[in-house]
Write an enzyme that holds these catalytic residues in place. Structure first.
Site, mmCIF file in Angstrom:
data_model
loop_
_atom_site.group_PDB
_atom_site.id
_atom_site.type_symbol
_atom_site.label_atom_id
_atom_site.label_comp_id
_atom_site.label_asym_id
_atom_site.label_seq_id
_atom_site.Cartn_x
_atom_site.Cartn_y
_atom_site.Cartn_z
ATOM 1 N N LYS A 123 -16.559 24.930 -55.472
ATOM 2 C CA LYS A 123 -15.875 23.958 -54.557
ATOM 3 C C LYS A 123 -16.338 22.613 -54.641
ATOM 4 C CE LYS A 123 -15.626 23.741 -49.234
ATOM 5 N NZ LYS A 123 -15.967 24.270 -48.078
ATOM 6 N N SER B 102 -12.654 25.923 -45.183
ATOM 7 C CA SER B 102 -12.390 24.899 -46.075
ATOM 8 C C SER B 102 -12.374 25.196 -47.595
ATOM 9 C CB SER B 102 -13.496 23.417 -45.580
ATOM 10 O OG SER B 102 -14.397 23.876 -46.052
ATOM 11 N N SER C 18 -16.278 28.739 -43.091
ATOM 12 C CA SER C 18 -15.421 28.016 -44.286
ATOM 13 C C SER C 18 -15.609 28.967 -45.454
ATOM 14 C CB SER C 18 -15.888 26.505 -44.680
ATOM 15 O OG SER C 18 -15.070 25.806 -43.716
#
Lengths: 467, 66
Positions: A79, A155, A179
């Site tokens: 990420k 996310s 997330s």
């Protein structure tokens, strides 16, 4: 079959046996990303030159008779909030995109590399990790590989989508209020949110320090456990990292579930979820022989506390950027960030006091249960633009609905494995396997049992299966 | 009663303006209204927490320990 779609364990096994070179694996992965990532837009940046250099280093270690580690040659991606030496950590933000490249890599990235894994890029995310859709206004939206009209979740949407599309066998995400868990469920892959403090967050962009966790995604439990094992270990660079002994899990997956007690909570966790999600919980509960467990009558308050802490700490983390670059924030979240500045101090103190009290309640809740089976989201992956969902005849805003079962658990910091299942409508569905602090091994053994029994399964999305 | 009279109206734009100013943030009236709207939403969400009875003298030591 291209090397790129193999699981991490199979890749490492072939590379270590010199049946394939790390360079061949990485070239295959990079080719697959080039060909297929435009369909899902999971990647933020592809670090091809760095990846080839690292792969060649592993091949040299092998050629000289050395041991490059248990993840030798396994491509992975992270990420876009993990520092990677030489790369700008954007955290999904156009403001952070203007920063200088990171001078060193996050601790857990370093540890995966030390275990032989090869980083091939960074992955798309919601701006500053605030949201459940990965619909980033600056860098684009990530699409769900199982249905391109639907969100990958967020996310960490880029991380889950990259694994579900078979672009990488391993990816790292972060979980504050769900997330890792929500995108793992929407994309049908395994995800692990370890115990709060188990894995180092050093070298990551924080969103809500009280709740931020880092963790892996994978298509098999063995890969999830292997990545987790490689990242464990105390790190003085993270003040909240727990100084406790490592607990190897990958080698213990075959132990199965004998002796473990399973529960399925009713009340709050049995209310307001659609039929496929309800059926998933029932299927897993039946497979594990879980017994019904009462849920404490305070989960609404737990979620409220998580909201309050999130609002205040998210504002605090981003105060400088909000002061100087407000107009450059995502319009979807910039007012949410600022609302945190209006929260009266006593609310925040009360939320943290509640957290302290809830820890005691949860200890009693879990006293006789090793693994609790809970839903992840009340619905399967929504379509882009979908604002609400109808459940049990009630129209509910997705903005509140998606975090319903994940956010209250943020307060506890308990470890959670997301186990995906196939569903009749072709979209993935999943459950949370929740355990006591630092008992990740029991969760992973349970997930491995479900995988062996054919109950849990993470497959490459059908439109991305290699020819 | 005196305390109530002195308590700020947390849903007002004046309160929002003041709290944001304390953080060095000045917004247009339109942006300010959206922050106030967002805060009202948060206030509704926070209600179960604010209603929840907690034991007295609950300190925060160890709150980060799972």
């Amino acid at each position: 079959v291209t090397l790129a779609v193999l699981d991490a364990g199979e890749i490492a096994s072939r590379v270590r046996a010199r049946q394939a070179s790390a360079r061949e694996v990485v070239d295959a992965a990079l080719a697959r990303v080039t060909a297929l990532d435009p369909k899902v837009r999971a990647f933020s940046e592809v670090t091809a030159a760095l990846a080839r250099r690292d792969a060649e280093r592993i091949d040299k270690v092998l050629a000289s008779g050395g041991d490059p580690g248990p993840l030798a040659g396994v491509p992975f991606a992270v990420k876009d909030l993990y520092d990677v030496a030489g790369i700008v950590t954007r955290s999904g933000s156009k403001i952070h995109a203007e920063r200088a490249p990171a001078r060193s890599s996050a601790t857990v990235v370093e540890r995966l590399m030390q275990a032989g894994a090869v980083l091939i890029g960074t992955l798309n995310m919601e701006e500053y990790a605030y949201g459940f859709h990965t619909d980033n206004p600056h860098f684009g939206r990530t699409l769900n590989p199982h249905d391109l009209t639907r969100t990958a979740g967020g996310s960490s949407g880029g991380s889950a989508a990259a694994v579900a599309a078979g672009l990488v066998p391993l990816a790292l995400g972060s979980d504050t209020n769900g997330s890792i868990r929500v995108p793992a469920a929407f994309c049908g892959v395994f995800g692990l949110k370890p115990t709060f403090g188990r894995l180092s967050r050093a070298g990551t962009v924080l969103f809500v320090s009280s709740f931020d966790h880092v963790g892996p995604f994978a298509r098999s439990v063995a890969d999830l456990a292997g990545a987790y094992d490689a990242m464990q270990g105390y790190d003085p660079a993270d003040p909240l990292c727990a100084d406790i002994a490592r607990s190897e899990t990958a080698s213990r997956l075959a132990l199965g579930i004998a002796g473990l007690e399973f529960g399925v909570p009713g009340g709050y966790f049995g209310d307001l979820l659609d039929e496929p999600c309800r059926r998933a919980v029932a299927t897993v509960a039946k497979a594990l022989g879980a017994r019904a467990v009462e849920t404490p009558d305070c989960i609404d308050a737990a979620r409220a506390a998580a909201f309050v802490i999130t609002s205040v700490e998210a504002m605090n983390e981003r105060a400088h950027e909000l002061r100087t670059r407000f107009a450059d924030f995502d319009p979807k979240t910039r007012y949410r960030f600022l609302a945190g500045a209006l929260v009266p101090g006593p609310w925040y103190a009360r939320a943290q006091q509640f957290r302290r009290w809830f820890a005691g309640e949860a200890a009693r809740w879990f006293a006789n249960v090793d693994v609790m089976v809970m839903p992840v989201a009340p619905v399967q992956a929504p379509q882009f633009g979908q604002a609400d969902a109808i459940i049990d005849g009630r129209r509910m805003p997705l903005r509140l609905l998606l975090g319903r079962f994940v956010q209250p658990l943020a307060l506890l910091g308990y470890p959670i494995v997301v186990a995906p299942l196939a569903s009749a409508n072709g979209l993935p569905v999943a459950v949370q396997l929740v355990g006591r602090p630092f008992e990740e091994e029991k969760l992973l053994r349970t997930a491995a049992h479900l995988e062996r029994a054919g109950v849990a399964r993470a497959a490459i999305a059908k439109d991305f299966v290699a020819p | 009663m005196a305390d109530d009279a002195a308590a700020p109206d947390t849903q007002s734009e004046a309160y929002a303006r003041e709290m944001l100013a304390l953080n060095g943030i000045v917004l247009s009236p339109a942006d300010l209204a959206l922050v106030v709207e967002e805060f009202r939403r948060l206030q509704d969400i926070a209600a179960p927490l604010l209603r929840h009875e907690l034991p007295d003298r609950l300190d925060l030591a160890g709150v980060f320990k799972p």
